[in-house]
Design a protein around this motif. Sequence first.
Motif, PDB file in Angstrom:
ATOM      1  N   THR A 155     -33.359   5.108  27.692  1.00  9.70           N
ATOM      2  CA  THR A 155     -34.606   4.512  27.207  1.00  9.70           C
ATOM      3  C   THR A 155     -34.291   3.056  26.862  1.00  9.70           C
ATOM      4  O   THR A 155     -33.127   2.713  26.625  1.00  9.70           O
ATOM      5  N   PRO A 156     -35.305   2.198  26.823  1.00 10.36           N
ATOM      6  CA  PRO A 156     -35.025   0.809  26.422  1.00 10.36           C
ATOM      7  C   PRO A 156     -34.391   0.797  25.031  1.00 10.36           C
ATOM      8  O   PRO A 156     -34.758   1.586  24.164  1.00 10.36           O
ATOM      9  N   MET A 157     -33.413  -0.066  24.848  1.00 17.59           N
ATOM     10  CA  MET A 157     -32.697  -0.077  23.571  1.00 17.59           C
ATOM     11  C   MET A 157     -32.996  -1.345  22.793  1.00 17.59           C
ATOM     12  O   MET A 157     -33.179  -2.412  23.364  1.00 17.59           O
ATOM     13  N   VAL A 158     -33.048  -1.191  21.493  1.00 17.24           N
ATOM     14  CA  VAL A 158     -33.190  -2.319  20.586  1.00 17.24           C
ATOM     15  C   VAL A 158     -31.785  -2.626  20.091  1.00 17.24           C
ATOM     16  O   VAL A 158     -31.122  -1.778  19.501  1.00 17.24           O
ATOM     17  N   VAL A 159     -31.330  -3.862  20.361  1.00 20.86           N
ATOM     18  CA  VAL A 159     -29.985  -4.268  19.971  1.00 20.86           C
ATOM     19  C   VAL A 159     -30.087  -5.125  18.724  1.00 20.86           C
ATOM     20  O   VAL A 159     -30.732  -6.168  18.731  1.00 20.86           O
ATOM     21  N   LEU A 160     -29.456  -4.663  17.679  1.00 28.68           N
ATOM     22  CA  LEU A 160     -29.485  -5.345  16.391  1.00 28.68           C
ATOM     23  C   LEU A 160     -28.417  -6.432  16.390  1.00 28.68           C
ATOM     24  O   LEU A 160     -27.235  -6.150  16.582  1.00 28.68           O
ATOM     25  N   GLY A 161     -28.832  -7.700  16.199  1.00 26.91           N
ATOM     26  CA  GLY A 161     -27.898  -8.821  16.194  1.00 26.91           C
ATOM     27  C   GLY A 161     -27.794  -9.434  14.822  1.00 26.91           C
ATOM     28  O   GLY A 161     -28.712  -9.329  14.017  1.00 26.91           O
ATOM     29  N   ALA A 162     -26.680 -10.098  14.567  1.00 32.91           N
ATOM     30  CA  ALA A 162     -26.444 -10.686  13.249  1.00 32.91           C
ATOM     31  C   ALA A 162     -27.298 -11.922  13.010  1.00 32.91           C
ATOM     32  O   ALA A 162     -27.822 -12.108  11.935  1.00 32.91           O
TER      33      ALA A 162
END
Length: 173
Positions: A155-162
């Motif tokens: 599934t499309p992923m949400v990438v958490l960035g700093a």
Amino acid sequence: MRSAGWLSLSVAIVAGLTVAMSRAAEEPPAASSEVNAPATAVPPASTVPVTPKDAAPPPSVTIIGAADAHGVLGRDVLSAANEDMGRIVDVIVDRSGHVRAAVIDFGGFLGVGSRKIVVDWNAMRFGKIVNKKDSITLELTKAQVAAAPEYKEDTPMVVLGASGSLQPLQAVQ
């Protein structure tokens, strides 16, 4: 005379059969599909000589010291405040092979209630040795990671960035 002719013929036949039988014993039996093969059939691959142009070039070799690199799967991740942020369970790469993110199994107790969260690879810091292990620190707070949506494969992923420095992954078609 007649018996001498038969004797010579018999000896010649026996000698011919003996030679044929010894040759047959030395050669492996032909497969059923090769029985009717023409005499100019290509020899098996194992008998074809390998020329230098067919040989693969030797691989390149790099030596990395044991203290200089480690695998990351299964490694614990800490926050800057030394809080347990979970364990790395997967690494996400783009189609060109560049590492984009890590999947962290976050929260829960003994695997119950944990969620997989995707964090930007650049949000992690690989630091000095602490308790005989290299530390992996995530530049996010526990609250930020807890608020992130769960990662589900395919599934499309949400990438958490700093710091929002992650660029969108361009789909290659």
